[in-house]
Write a protein that holds these residues in place. Structure first.
Motif, short mmCIF file in Angstrom:
data_model
loop_
_atom_site.label_atom_id
_atom_site.label_comp_id
_atom_site.label_asym_id
_atom_site.label_seq_id
_atom_site.Cartn_x
_atom_site.Cartn_y
_atom_site.Cartn_z
N GLU A 1 58.01 10.62 34.94
CA GLU A 1 59.02 11.67 35.14
C GLU A 1 60.45 10.75 35.88
O GLU A 1 61.51 10.99 35.88
CB GLU A 1 58.50 12.41 35.94
N SER B 1 64.26 16.07 34.21
CA SER B 1 64.00 17.40 34.48
C SER B 1 63.96 18.03 32.87
O SER B 1 64.78 18.57 32.64
CB SER B 1 64.56 18.13 35.64
N PRO C 1 63.66 25.00 34.83
CA PRO C 1 62.66 23.77 34.74
C PRO C 1 61.51 25.56 35.33
O PRO C 1 61.68 24.84 36.13
CB PRO C 1 62.60 22.55 35.46
N MET D 1 56.71 18.51 32.89
CA MET D 1 58.31 18.02 33.92
C MET D 1 59.17 19.91 33.77
O MET D 1 60.79 19.34 33.69
CB MET D 1 59.21 17.12 33.24
N THR E 1 58.12 18.71 41.73
CA THR E 1 59.13 18.46 40.67
C THR E 1 57.53 19.18 39.26
O THR E 1 57.90 18.52 38.23
CB THR E 1 59.53 17.37 40.39
#
Ligand code: C2O
Length: 598
Positions: free
Chosen positions: A230, A424, A431, A550, A594
């Motif tokens: 990420e 993202s 997301p 993600m 996240t």
């Protein structure tokens, strides 16, 4: 029970009484299914399924039987116990010790095997130390059984450590699939296995060789790799360290550790091979030196036999193929080739391969013929014809359908307070991030329709209506798009931008390729359609583990108002209570802010 007497009556009518008496439906089969199961036989008596009669199934069903209309009566429950454990310092298949998570101490996990129409009953024991889990039965339609789909945050809460959950579902289709954890990237730590459902086939074969799982493999844990993947400064996701064939391969570092997988063919015979790409990231082309594949199913959809020299397999896809052992007795490479520009991922093993061994050939020698190099692409296969057709009326979709049902996929680089710049992914600018402690099914149970925007939920309320989605991406990366609860019709795939004027009239409504994973071209579009015939909540996501974690996902809430009657939604509660208690007091690393949870 009315369902039972109806079942009995129909069995009697069709002369199946003896069969039911010999194999009564087990008392603890899911009682909610009995009243609804369709047991109308699908065709003229065709005899017994066998090497010369694979199209036939239990005399009254056959390859042309539409599984949405008629399935054989369930007369077996298939019981499995899956124990998921931490394996610290696991020896691994290629000589590198690593931390893994295994099912019943093996990789891949045990194969779950059933016959068309059976119930599968699986006790999943979370024997992990600190992690939740949930097991998703990839490609199983879960017709009327969305609560068995095993998708944490969507259809259930994760199973906390020390707890067990029983999944019980009906297999209304047959073919080859797999199961895996849907708890963030956990399947990348080893929590996966094959799931096969025996049934008729569109071409004859002598020997069913069972599942052939090919999967990318990493020496680092999936959790750590995700944290690397990420970070924007790291660029593309990590290369796989190896690609395994049925859980085996030699280490490509030249040390000679590990061993090639060797699968035995009987000379002169036709073999059914159930190819599965169970990777986290790598999509690739499969070919067998000196042999063709006769494709008879795409995912769990039987197709007219189609001969191919090679097959591109996106993450999550399956092909049932027949391989005829008509070449000289020898050993042959089954090669996996990745596209040269790394758009379908990259591996540190430049020549991933398994061995196909003819009985009578040297059991230790390596194949000598490396084969003609394959020019691998990153593009989904086309040109298969499903045996049971699905047709949408011509010009059914209008430009307004495209406008309202476009799902743009995109990538942002966002500033994270502690991590710095991170990737993202999003669908329709969101997301996805699911609530482990409050899955959508529980919202429905509560009659609560105030869904947070972050769960990226689209409601589909119309009954039995063909619904089109145009998935598109303007980035150069392709994505294996997977839908739960349905096989979708691939009406069209294209590169570049979808132009309704130009492309809408070109969509194929007449029995196009149907499956549950399709490779979205990058940049490009995929026009997919499914009929809203399965009330439930169904995730659609990129099957690249890093991408869905993600945020690359969306979920469809299909005919929510019918769900409470159709399935026992309150089954979700005890495990959710246990999970919420675990979240409160448990000794676990909180999920990253996240991480989508999927
Ligand atoms: Cu293989 Cu969401 O699934």
């Amino acid at each position: 029970m009315p369902g039972c007497s109806l079942t009995r009556l129909l069995f009697t009518l069709f002369g199946l009484l003896d069969l039911t008496l010999a194999n009564p439906i087990k008392a603890n089969a899911n009682p909610f299914l009995l009243a609804r199961q369709t047991i109308t036989p699908g065709g003229q008596p065709c005899g017994q399924h066998g090497p010369e009669n694979r199209r036939c199934w239990r005399n009254l069903w056959n390859i042309a039987t539409d599984p949405d209309v008629s399935i054989p009566p369930a007369y077996n429950n298939r019981y499995y116990d899956l124990h998921i454990t931490n394996a610290t310092n696991w020896p691994g298949p290629d000589g590198v010790r690593k931390h893994a998570m295994l099912i019943n101490n093996q990789f891949p996990g045990p194969t779950i095997e059933a016959e068309w129409g059976d119930y599968i009953v699986v006790n999943v024991y979370n024997d992990l130390q600190d992690n939740g889990t949930s097991i998703h039965w990839h490609g199983i339609r879960q017709f009327g059984e969305s609560n068995q789909d095993g998708t944490n945050g969507v259809t259930e809460c994760p199973i906390p450590p020390g707890h067990m959950k029983t999944y019980s579902f009906h297999v209304t289709q047959y073919g080859t699939s797999w199961y895996h954890s849907h708890f963030s990237n956990q399947y990348g730590n080893g929590v996966l296995g094959a799931l096969i459902v025996k049934g008729p086939a569109s071409a004859n074969y002598d020997i069913d060789l069972g599942p052939y799982i090919i999967s990318d493999y990493y020496h680092e844990t999936a959790d750590r790799l995700h944290l690397q993947a990420e970070l924007a400064r790291n660029g593309p996701p990590p290369d796989s360290d190896n690609i395994l064939f049925r859980g085996k391969n030699i280490n490509p570092d030249g040390s000679g550790r590990g061993s090639y997988d060797r699968l035995t063919l009987t000379p002169g015979k036709k073999h059914l091979l159930r190819l599965i790409n169970a990777s986290v990231d790598n999509s690739f082309t499969v070919s067998l030196v000196g042999h063709n594949f006769t494709v008879i199913a795409t995912d769990m959809v039987p197709v007219q036999p189609t001969i191919r020299k090679s097959l591109f397999m996106a993450v999550g896809q399956r092909y049932d193929v027949i391989v005829t052992a008509d070449q000289p007795v020898d050993n042959y490479w089954l090669n996996v080739t990745l596209e040269a520009n790394n758009n379908c991922g990259r591996s540190r093993n430049p020549y991933p391969a398994g061995i196909i061994h003819y009985e009578g050939a040297s059991p230790t020698a390596l194949p000598t013929n490396r084969g003609t190099p394959i020019v691998a692409t990153c593009t989904g296969e086309t040109g298969f014809t499903p045996v049971v057709p699905r047709n949408i009326p011509p010009n059914f979709f209008r430009p307004s359908d495209i406008a309202s049902n476009t799902l743009p996929i995109g990538l942002n680089i966002v500033n994270h307070t502690t991590k710095g710049q991170i990737f993202s992914w999003h669908v329709k600018d969101t997301p996805i991030s699911v609530e482990w402690g409050h899955p959508v099914l529980e919202y429905i149970l509560e009659g609560n329709y105030s869904f947070p925007a972050a769960i990226n939920l689209i409601q589909l309320n119309q009954k039995d209506t063909w619904t089109l989605f145009l998935v598109h991406s303007s980035l150069s990366l392709p994505h294996p798009i997977h839908l739960h609860g349905h096989d979708f019709l691939v009406l069209g795939l294209g590169t570049g931008t979808f132009d309704p004027q130009k492309h809408l009239p070109l969509l194929n409504y007449s029995n196009p390729v149907r499956r549950d994973v399709e490779q979205l071209p990058g940049p490009g579009w995929a026009a997919i359609a499914f009929k809203t015939d399965n009330p439930g909540v169904w995730l659609m996501h990129c099957h690249i583990g890093w991408h869905v974690a993600m945020g690359l996902g969306v979920q469809f809430l299909e005919r929510a108002s019918e769900m409470r009657v159709l399935m026992k939604l309150d089954q979700v509660v005890p495990n959710c209570n246990a999970w919420r208690e675990y979240e409160r007091v448990g000794n676990w690393l909180p999920r990253g802010d996240t991480d989508s949870g999927l």
